[in-house]
Design an enzyme around this catalytic site. Structure first.
Site, mmCIF file in Angstrom:
data_model
loop_
_atom_site.group_PDB
_atom_site.id
_atom_site.type_symbol
_atom_site.label_atom_id
_atom_site.label_comp_id
_atom_site.label_asym_id
_atom_site.label_seq_id
_atom_site.Cartn_x
_atom_site.Cartn_y
_atom_site.Cartn_z
ATOM 1 N N ASP A 196 41.667 38.532 28.266
ATOM 2 C CA ASP A 196 41.249 39.501 29.280
ATOM 3 C C ASP A 196 42.384 40.508 29.455
ATOM 4 O O ASP A 196 43.486 40.148 29.828
ATOM 5 C CB ASP A 196 40.993 38.759 30.600
ATOM 6 C CG ASP A 196 40.573 39.694 31.721
ATOM 7 O OD1 ASP A 196 39.378 39.766 32.022
ATOM 8 O OD2 ASP A 196 41.455 40.354 32.308
ATOM 9 N N TYR A 201 46.705 47.758 32.132
ATOM 10 C CA TYR A 201 47.849 46.891 31.802
ATOM 11 C C TYR A 201 48.708 47.456 30.664
ATOM 12 O O TYR A 201 49.778 46.959 30.390
ATOM 13 C CB TYR A 201 47.371 45.475 31.418
ATOM 14 C CG TYR A 201 46.426 44.809 32.398
ATOM 15 C CD1 TYR A 201 46.331 45.236 33.724
ATOM 16 C CD2 TYR A 201 45.622 43.741 32.011
ATOM 17 C CE1 TYR A 201 45.465 44.632 34.618
ATOM 18 C CE2 TYR A 201 44.758 43.125 32.907
ATOM 19 C CZ TYR A 201 44.678 43.586 34.203
ATOM 20 O OH TYR A 201 43.809 42.976 35.074
ATOM 21 N N LYS A 226 39.002 46.588 30.542
ATOM 22 C CA LYS A 226 38.460 47.220 31.760
ATOM 23 C C LYS A 226 38.713 48.717 31.800
ATOM 24 O O LYS A 226 39.745 49.198 31.319
ATOM 25 C CB LYS A 226 39.090 46.572 33.004
ATOM 26 C CG LYS A 226 39.070 45.060 32.983
ATOM 27 C CD LYS A 226 39.631 44.436 34.241
ATOM 28 C CE LYS A 226 39.903 42.954 34.034
ATOM 29 N NZ LYS A 226 41.219 42.665 33.452
ATOM 30 N N HIS A 259 36.856 48.373 36.415
ATOM 31 C CA HIS A 259 37.948 47.613 37.033
ATOM 32 C C HIS A 259 37.798 47.480 38.548
ATOM 33 O O HIS A 259 38.137 46.445 39.128
ATOM 34 C CB HIS A 259 39.283 48.285 36.689
ATOM 35 C CG HIS A 259 40.441 47.337 36.664
ATOM 36 N ND1 HIS A 259 41.416 47.385 35.720
ATOM 37 C CD2 HIS A 259 40.792 46.313 37.477
ATOM 38 C CE1 HIS A 259 42.312 46.434 35.944
ATOM 39 N NE2 HIS A 259 41.951 45.778 37.013
ATOM 40 N N LYS A 384 46.692 33.106 33.517
ATOM 41 C CA LYS A 384 47.614 33.920 32.719
ATOM 42 C C LYS A 384 48.998 33.269 32.696
ATOM 43 O O LYS A 384 49.513 32.832 33.722
ATOM 44 C CB LYS A 384 47.696 35.325 33.336
ATOM 45 C CG LYS A 384 48.757 36.213 32.732
ATOM 46 C CD LYS A 384 50.031 36.225 33.581
ATOM 47 C CE LYS A 384 51.163 36.902 32.847
ATOM 48 N NZ LYS A 384 52.436 36.750 33.573
ATOM 49 N N SER A 385 49.584 33.193 31.521
ATOM 50 C CA SER A 385 50.993 32.822 31.430
ATOM 51 C C SER A 385 51.574 33.409 30.157
ATOM 52 O O SER A 385 50.868 33.550 29.161
ATOM 53 C CB SER A 385 51.166 31.301 31.406
ATOM 54 O OG SER A 385 52.555 31.021 31.293
ATOM 55 N N ARG A 390 53.428 26.515 29.680
ATOM 56 C CA ARG A 390 52.405 26.699 30.723
ATOM 57 C C ARG A 390 51.032 26.984 30.112
ATOM 58 O O ARG A 390 50.007 26.582 30.670
ATOM 59 C CB ARG A 390 52.804 27.838 31.654
ATOM 60 C CG ARG A 390 53.870 27.418 32.644
ATOM 61 C CD ARG A 390 54.185 28.557 33.579
ATOM 62 N NE ARG A 390 55.019 28.139 34.678
ATOM 63 C CZ ARG A 390 55.548 28.978 35.551
ATOM 64 N NH1 ARG A 390 55.332 30.288 35.429
ATOM 65 N NH2 ARG A 390 56.300 28.531 36.530
ATOM 66 N N GLU A 393 49.806 23.628 29.487
ATOM 67 C CA GLU A 393 49.467 22.967 30.759
ATOM 68 C C GLU A 393 48.122 23.471 31.289
ATOM 69 O O GLU A 393 47.275 22.684 31.717
ATOM 70 C CB GLU A 393 50.588 23.274 31.762
ATOM 71 C CG GLU A 393 50.365 22.729 33.159
ATOM 72 C CD GLU A 393 51.475 23.185 34.126
ATOM 73 O OE1 GLU A 393 52.628 23.410 33.702
ATOM 74 O OE2 GLU A 393 51.156 23.331 35.323
ATOM 75 N N ASN A 394 47.928 24.772 31.226
ATOM 76 C CA ASN A 394 46.722 25.369 31.817
ATOM 77 C C ASN A 394 45.450 25.082 31.026
ATOM 78 O O ASN A 394 44.345 25.366 31.481
ATOM 79 C CB ASN A 394 46.904 26.880 31.991
ATOM 80 C CG ASN A 394 48.072 27.211 32.897
ATOM 81 O OD1 ASN A 394 48.520 26.352 33.661
ATOM 82 N ND2 ASN A 394 48.587 28.431 32.827
HETATM 83 N N1 NAP Z 1 40.311 42.563 37.865
HETATM 84 C C1 NAP Z 1 41.390 42.648 38.587
HETATM 85 O O1 NAP Z 1 41.505 43.502 39.473
HETATM 86 C C2 NAP Z 1 42.507 41.688 38.352
HETATM 87 C C3 NAP Z 1 43.578 41.589 39.263
HETATM 88 C C4 NAP Z 1 44.580 40.663 38.989
HETATM 89 C C5 NAP Z 1 44.496 39.872 37.870
HETATM 90 N N2 NAP Z 1 43.469 39.994 37.009
HETATM 91 C C6 NAP Z 1 43.336 39.189 35.780
HETATM 92 O O2 NAP Z 1 43.415 37.828 36.101
HETATM 93 C C7 NAP Z 1 44.454 37.209 35.381
HETATM 94 C C8 NAP Z 1 45.042 36.122 36.205
HETATM 95 O O3 NAP Z 1 45.486 36.603 37.455
HETATM 96 P P1 NAP Z 1 47.002 36.624 37.899
HETATM 97 O O4 NAP Z 1 47.878 36.635 36.718
HETATM 98 O O5 NAP Z 1 47.197 37.710 38.859
HETATM 99 O O6 NAP Z 1 47.145 35.264 38.707
HETATM 100 P P2 NAP Z 1 47.180 33.729 38.303
HETATM 101 O O7 NAP Z 1 46.521 33.456 37.021
HETATM 102 O O8 NAP Z 1 46.779 32.984 39.525
HETATM 103 O O9 NAP Z 1 48.749 33.459 38.172
HETATM 104 C C9 NAP Z 1 49.512 33.916 37.106
HETATM 105 C C10 NAP Z 1 50.962 33.701 37.511
HETATM 106 O O10 NAP Z 1 51.211 32.309 37.602
HETATM 107 C C11 NAP Z 1 52.258 31.920 36.712
HETATM 108 N N3 NAP Z 1 51.808 30.665 36.084
HETATM 109 C C12 NAP Z 1 51.063 30.517 34.972
HETATM 110 N N4 NAP Z 1 50.834 29.224 34.720
HETATM 111 C C13 NAP Z 1 51.459 28.541 35.696
HETATM 112 C C14 NAP Z 1 51.598 27.168 35.973
HETATM 113 N N5 NAP Z 1 51.023 26.256 35.209
HETATM 114 N N6 NAP Z 1 52.322 26.801 37.068
HETATM 115 C C15 NAP Z 1 52.894 27.724 37.854
HETATM 116 N N7 NAP Z 1 52.799 29.042 37.648
HETATM 117 C C16 NAP Z 1 52.082 29.453 36.573
HETATM 118 C C17 NAP Z 1 52.402 33.047 35.723
HETATM 119 O O11 NAP Z 1 53.755 33.221 35.361
HETATM 120 P P3 NAP Z 1 54.221 33.110 33.804
HETATM 121 O O12 NAP Z 1 53.458 34.129 33.039
HETATM 122 O O13 NAP Z 1 55.676 33.398 33.893
HETATM 123 O O14 NAP Z 1 53.922 31.720 33.382
HETATM 124 C C18 NAP Z 1 51.926 34.266 36.517
HETATM 125 O O15 NAP Z 1 52.980 34.838 37.227
HETATM 126 C C19 NAP Z 1 45.391 38.350 35.041
HETATM 127 O O16 NAP Z 1 46.147 38.076 33.900
HETATM 128 C C20 NAP Z 1 44.451 39.521 34.844
HETATM 129 O O17 NAP Z 1 43.975 39.567 33.518
HETATM 130 C C21 NAP Z 1 42.470 40.886 37.235
#
Ligand code: NAP
Length: 440
Positions: A196, A201, A226, A259, A384-385, A390, A393-394
């Site tokens: 995604d 981005y 998006k 988006h 996302k990581s 990780r 793990e995920n």
């Molecule tokens: N449509 C929208 O408006 C919108 C907005 C925000 C996000 N998104 C999409 O949704 C995806 C996910 O959202 P998000 O990245 O904001 O939040 P998320 O998936 O809740 O959290 C990602 C964060 O958590 C860390 N992480 C990853 N695995 C982990 C684990 N097992 N334990 C602890 N921390 C961990 C990551 O750091 P590291 O990378 O350092 O591991 C990153 O900083 C994004 O990548 C994006 O594609 C879309």
């Protein structure tokens, strides 16, 4: 004709959602049966009062339907001419979708007439000489209908597989270049199959490179990207999609999302998304951060609905977002959850509600518990990581299950991450509604 019986059309719609199957995709389809009342001559029929009012409405709706059919017939004709004259891919002008809004009947039938459908019509005639005019009109109408060529194309919908990977804002997370490239490459090696990304981005180029270098065939990887807010509008959307395709180095995108609804022009932009799907450069179309009023704006404009709404979704926002979840469930729109792992915020991941659940699942981590919650709620999760360990793990989410009690206590959590915008509440602006192509 019968002076007593009431005049009316009957439209019956059946919406079907197919889930699972060997390809693990969810697809939706619609079957529409319409029993149309025939056109009657207002002077000769001799009905009065309520029956006469009904008859006038029937005739008016048939007139509007006829207008739509003629418009579709002209489009088919134009396309044939373009093809016959060797202009390569037909550049059809599209059908004026605003015509479909003239009556409830045409609005209800817009999907069946929109090009991406298989449509049959049966005309029934009266043998009586007295009804010659009506029979003649029905035959003329049927012969116009026969000139329209429609083609049913299956749009790929949503991969229900949990092994998905996404990349967030290039500013502070998955930066273009080696960070994104490596993470996508590792993820694909591990078995993730969905990426995604977004124009915002600025990492589409690195995503495309990693996919090409992975050795996987294009069909085996699902790419979501998006359309950014500044590209809303019909022409701008078509152009932005070309740019994303160019950046990704791909000939098609599996799922293209608006988006956010922030900069409006919702129907106008959505019509361009439908056009992109019609052209085949985008397989499925969806939205992100849309609230009920934004989705309702598309629905009441007679447009096909998105297959996906990607929103912030985790236990802390679950209760307040129930209305949008319910709307999406009622209309077969899949929810993709972002922020599932509380955006990685350590203090939130350590909250007591999560710790209590973890006590019963000592081998699991907070991130796994929260992702598992999302899966059991039937959301598509996109953790996302950029770190290899990780990513591993995920993915490990299928060897445990949360009990109904654990699900309930997580769902009752309250709080805010203060990480994301909330365009769910932004105002509804339709933009131009006459740019639509009826071929979707
Ligand atoms: N449509 C929208 O408006 C919108 C907005 C925000 C996000 N998104 C999409 O949704 C995806 C996910 O959202 P998000 O990245 O904001 O939040 P998320 O998936 O809740 O959290 C990602 C964060 O958590 C860390 N992480 C990853 N695995 C982990 C684990 N097992 N334990 C602890 N921390 C961990 C990551 O750091 P590291 O990378 O350092 O591991 C990153 O900083 C994004 O990548 C994006 O594609 C879309």
């Amino acid at each position: 004709m019968n002076a007593q019986s009431s005049r009316g059309h009957t439209v019956f719609k059946l919406n079907m959602v197919r889930e699972g199957g060997s390809d693990n995709l969810s697809t939706t389809s619609e079957v529409c049966f319409a029993d149309l009342a025939g056109r009657e001559n207002e002077k000769t029929t001799q009905v009065t009062g309520e029956r006469f009012v009904e008859l006038s409405f029937i005739n008016k709706s048939l007139l509007y339907l006829s207008g739509c059919i003629q418009s579709l017939g002209q489009q088919t004709h134009r396309r044939r001419l373009q093809t016959d004259h060797g202009s390569g891919t037909p550049k059809s002008k599209g059908v004026d979708m605003s015509k479909f809004r003239n009556s409830k009947l045409t609005l209800l039938l817009s999907n069946a007439l929109s090009g991406n459908s298989r449509t049959s019509m049966i005309g029934t005639l009266s043998p009586a000489a007295a009804h010659f005019e009506e029979s003649h009109n029905t035959l003329r109408f049927a012969s116009t209908v026969k000139t329209i060529k429609v083609q049913a194309k299956a749009a790929r919908a949503v991969d229900k597989d949990y092994r998905q990977l996404s990349f967030a804002d290039a500013e502070d997370r998955s930066k273009p270049g080696p960070e994104t490239y490596n993470a996508v490459k590792w993820a694909l090696e591990m078995g993730y199959r969905l990426v995604d990304t977004a124009a915002l981005y600025r990492n589409e180029k690195s995503v495309g490179e990693a996919i090409r270098d992975s050795g996987l065939s294009r069909e085996d990887v699902w790419i979501t990207t998006k359309l950014w807010d500044s590209d809303h509008g019909y022409e701008a959307t078509l152009k932005a999609c070309q740019n994303s395709l160019h950046q990704l180095g791909l000939s098609y995108i599996d799922l293209y999302l608006i988006h956010s609804p922030n900069t409006g022009k919702l129907v106008e932009t959505w019509d361009a998304m439908i056009e992109l799907q019609r052209r085949g450069v985008v397989r499925s179309i969806g939205v992100s951060n849309f609230g009920v009023p934004h989705l309702e704006a598309l629905r009441s404009s007679g447009r096909q609905l998105p297959v996906v709404n990607q929103i912030e979704m985790h236990p802390m926002v679950y209760q307040e977002r129930k209305p949008v979840l319910e709307f999406c469930a009622a209309h077969g729109i899949k929810i993709t959850a972002y922020g599932s792992m509380f955006s990685g915020q350590q203090e939130q991941l350590e909250r007591k509600e999560v710790a209590q659940v973890l006590a019963a699942h000592p081998s699991k981590t907070p991130a796994q518990v929260l992702l598992r919650w999302g899966l059991q709620m039937d959301f598509q999760v996109i953790p996302k990581s950029v770190r290899r360990e990780r990513l591993e793990e995920n993915m490990n989410l299928m060897d445990f299950e949360l009990t109904p009690g654990e699900m309930e206590s997580l769902s009752a959590m309250r709080g805010a991450l203060h990480e994301y915008w909330n365009p769910l509440k932004s105002k509804v602006d339709l933009g131009r509604t006459d740019r639509g192509t009826a071929e979707s």
